[in-house]
Design a protein around this motif. Structure first.
Motif, mmCIF file in Angstrom:
data_model
loop_
_atom_site.group_PDB
_atom_site.id
_atom_site.type_symbol
_atom_site.label_atom_id
_atom_site.label_comp_id
_atom_site.label_asym_id
_atom_site.label_seq_id
_atom_site.Cartn_x
_atom_site.Cartn_y
_atom_site.Cartn_z
ATOM 1 N N GLN A 85 37.706 29.522 29.540
ATOM 2 C CA GLN A 85 38.397 30.147 28.194
ATOM 3 C C GLN A 85 39.834 30.589 28.306
ATOM 4 N N ALA A 86 40.092 31.368 29.299
ATOM 5 C CA ALA A 86 41.381 31.841 29.621
ATOM 6 C C ALA A 86 42.380 30.649 29.855
ATOM 7 N N LEU A 87 41.684 29.559 30.527
ATOM 8 C CA LEU A 87 42.747 28.442 31.022
ATOM 9 C C LEU A 87 42.988 27.762 29.867
ATOM 10 N N ARG A 88 42.066 27.588 28.677
ATOM 11 C CA ARG A 88 42.345 26.851 27.502
ATOM 12 C C ARG A 88 43.157 27.729 26.718
ATOM 13 N N PHE A 108 49.466 32.128 34.279
ATOM 14 C CA PHE A 108 48.189 32.186 34.559
ATOM 15 C C PHE A 108 47.923 32.549 35.930
ATOM 16 N N ALA A 109 48.845 31.969 36.813
ATOM 17 C CA ALA A 109 48.620 32.412 38.073
ATOM 18 C C ALA A 109 48.600 33.924 38.583
ATOM 19 N N GLU A 110 49.717 34.458 37.679
ATOM 20 C CA GLU A 110 49.894 36.092 37.930
ATOM 21 C C GLU A 110 48.723 36.582 37.093
ATOM 22 N N ALA A 111 48.414 36.389 36.188
ATOM 23 C CA ALA A 111 47.192 36.791 35.535
ATOM 24 C C ALA A 111 46.081 36.911 36.459
ATOM 25 N N GLY A 112 45.754 35.953 37.186
ATOM 26 C CA GLY A 112 44.732 35.947 37.842
ATOM 27 C C GLY A 112 44.616 36.993 38.967
ATOM 28 N N LEU A 113 45.816 37.188 39.617
ATOM 29 C CA LEU A 113 45.958 38.342 40.541
ATOM 30 C C LEU A 113 45.933 39.486 39.944
ATOM 31 N N HIS A 117 42.889 42.563 40.318
ATOM 32 C CA HIS A 117 43.010 44.261 40.559
ATOM 33 C C HIS A 117 42.271 44.992 39.661
ATOM 34 N N LEU A 118 42.526 44.575 38.418
ATOM 35 C CA LEU A 118 41.927 45.488 37.327
ATOM 36 C C LEU A 118 40.258 45.554 37.391
ATOM 37 N N GLN A 119 39.875 44.487 37.835
ATOM 38 C CA GLN A 119 38.354 44.565 38.168
ATOM 39 C C GLN A 119 38.018 45.385 39.361
ATOM 40 N N ARG A 120 38.796 45.314 40.281
ATOM 41 C CA ARG A 120 38.464 46.103 41.409
ATOM 42 C C ARG A 120 38.617 47.608 41.222
ATOM 43 N N GLU A 121 39.760 47.977 40.317
ATOM 44 C CA GLU A 121 39.906 49.298 39.949
ATOM 45 C C GLU A 121 39.309 49.976 38.863
ATOM 46 N N ALA A 122 38.056 49.105 38.205
ATOM 47 C CA ALA A 122 37.284 49.280 37.096
ATOM 48 C C ALA A 122 37.974 49.804 36.053
ATOM 49 N N VAL A 123 39.148 49.106 35.623
ATOM 50 C CA VAL A 123 40.015 49.501 34.360
ATOM 51 C C VAL A 123 39.183 49.027 33.404
ATOM 52 N N ARG A 124 39.245 49.713 32.103
ATOM 53 C CA ARG A 124 38.492 49.470 30.935
ATOM 54 C C ARG A 124 39.442 48.837 29.947
ATOM 55 N N ALA A 141 45.112 37.909 31.623
ATOM 56 C CA ALA A 141 44.579 38.841 32.370
ATOM 57 C C ALA A 141 43.707 39.640 31.932
ATOM 58 N N ALA A 142 43.726 39.877 30.702
ATOM 59 C CA ALA A 142 42.468 40.717 29.881
ATOM 60 C C ALA A 142 41.286 39.620 29.505
#
Length: 424
Positions: A85-88, A108-113, A117-124, A141-142
């Motif tokens: 969905q993000a890629l589309r 898109f590549a930057e958004a993946g990185l 990071h946001l997932q590892r840091e449990a960002v809401r 990224a979101a």
């Protein structure tokens, strides 16, 4: 509340208002992780605040190719549907042409990185400043991380190419949008559908008035101050033309230019050509403390811009009791009341600019009156504590599925805003 802030470059010497916003959110109890697409150059580390923020900021670039591949592989495996969905989405908002496609792949590549990071840091929640490329990265990224995002819309540059930056899609996808002025909000309304207008809130950039001490300026005026980037949008050649015309009437006049940028060599050449080298000094970037000192030593601040949002430097000058002369563009008239807290002149009109400067330099009582009114205006409507409390309120309400008005209804409501708890 655990949230992340993203900009294209952080921390920059020219974006101290973002640093103040982050600091104030932290004081309210939010846990704010700062992120940036790329690191800033050393010329931006002008004070301890910038150096401290640089140490604690996550930088996407320069990325490691192996880390990039792993991040995207993990995202695709963990939630294939969300990844595609993000890629589309990235493909759907891609500008035309090969160059547009390549840039979109980079985003898109930057958004993946960033998403990993946001997932590892449990960002809401992810909040982005500026609506151009960093906002594209934030939106993607979101989408990849499965969280919501919002952004602060400043202008003016993004309004020159709204379709390239897909302001319509970003507004539609966002949880809410902070517009720095009513003018800015009107532009967002122009590029979005009416069903999105209720998520467009006016949240001013602001300053802390207590940081600025009005100086005793009971003297003949001679010191002018400019603070900002040195580029074409700032209209400095118009100011220099005004100074050349004022030189005979005000032989002791001195302009201090605080800031830097790619146009500095041309601007210095213009000063030499006009024969005003003795009247103009370029001092480069300065720290927040040094800018406050410059305000104390000056008699008025001049901002001859062709394109602006609502300049924070005008708020700082007014908070310091300094009269201002600025151009009547964008949202500036929402800050400066012409003839009451400063003067507004038509953009590009060197004669009108020079006349207003001359009037203020020759009348210390007028400078004092306008300066006092300007300080009161900033304290009433552009106090960063109130504005960030309002932002925090909007963010918490929106995350909880609740609506908020365009602006708080009166100063009383602003003052009773309470910071939301860490469990939000």
């Amino acid at each position: 509340m655990r949230l992340a802030y993203l900009t294209g470059e952080y921390p920059r010497a020219t974006d101290t208002f973002i640093q103040r916003e982050v600091e104030t959110l932290r004081e309210l109890g939010a846990e704010v992780l700062t992120c940036s697409v790329r690191p800033t150059g050393s010329e931006h580390w002008v004070g301890p605040e910038q150096r401290a923020e640089r140490e604690r900021t996550f930088y996407i670039l320069p990325g490691n190719p192996l880390e990039l591949a792993i991040a995207h592989l993990q995202l695709a495996i963990a939630n294939p549907r969300r990844y595609w969905q993000a890629l589309r989405l990235a493909i759907a908002i891609c500008p035309p042409g090969l160059r547009g496609v390549l840039y979109q792949l980079f985003y898109f590549a930057e958004a993946g990185l960033l998403a990993r990071h946001l997932q590892r840091e449990a960002v809401r929640h992810l909040h982005n400043h500026f609506a151009d490329s960093s906002c594209t990265v934030a939106m993607l990224a979101a989408e990849l991380a499965g969280i919501r995002f919002s952004f602060t819309l400043h202008g003016p540059y993004v309004f020159f190419e709204p379709h390239r930056w897909r302001i319509d899609i970003k507004i539609a996808k966002s949880l809410f949008v902070c517009c720095i002025s009513h003018f800015c909000r009107s532009q967002a309304m122009l590029f979005s559908t009416p069903d999105c207008w209720d998520k467009l809130h006016v949240v001013h950039c602001g300053v802390d008035p207590s940081e600025f001490r009005p100086a005793d300026r009971d003297r003949l005026g001679r010191h002018l101050l400019y603070v900002g980037r040195l580029d074409a949008a700032k209209g400095l050649p118009v100011l220099f033309d005004s100074l050349a015309a004022l030189k005979e009437r005000h032989p002791d006049l001195l302009l201090t230019v605080v800031g830097d940028g790619g146009d500095r060599p041309q601007l210095e050449a213009r000063v030499r050509q006009l024969g005003i080298r003795e009247q103009v000094r370029f001092v480069g970037y300065k720290s927040r403390l040094e800018v406050r000192q410059c305000l104390q030593e000056s008699d008025l601040l001049v901002l001859p811009s062709f394109a602006e949002g609502v300049p924070v430097v005008l708020m700082e000058a007014m908070a310091a009791g300094l009269p201002v002369v600025a151009t009547r563009i964008a949202g500036i008239s929402e800050l400066v009341d012409d003839g009451e807290s400063g003067y507004l002149v038509p953009p590009g009109d060197a004669l009108a600019l020079g006349n207003r400067i001359s009037t203020l330099l020759g009348d210390d009582r007028l400078r004092s009156r306008l300066g006092a009114a300007g300080r009161a205006k900033v304290a009433a409507e552009f106090d960063i504590a109130r504005e960030v409390a309002w932002l925090y309120r909007v963010m918490g309400s929106r995350l909880a599925g609740q609506a908020e008005p365009l602006r708080p209804e009166g100063d009383r409501q602003v003052e009773v805003l309470q910071p939301l708890g860490r469990g939000v």
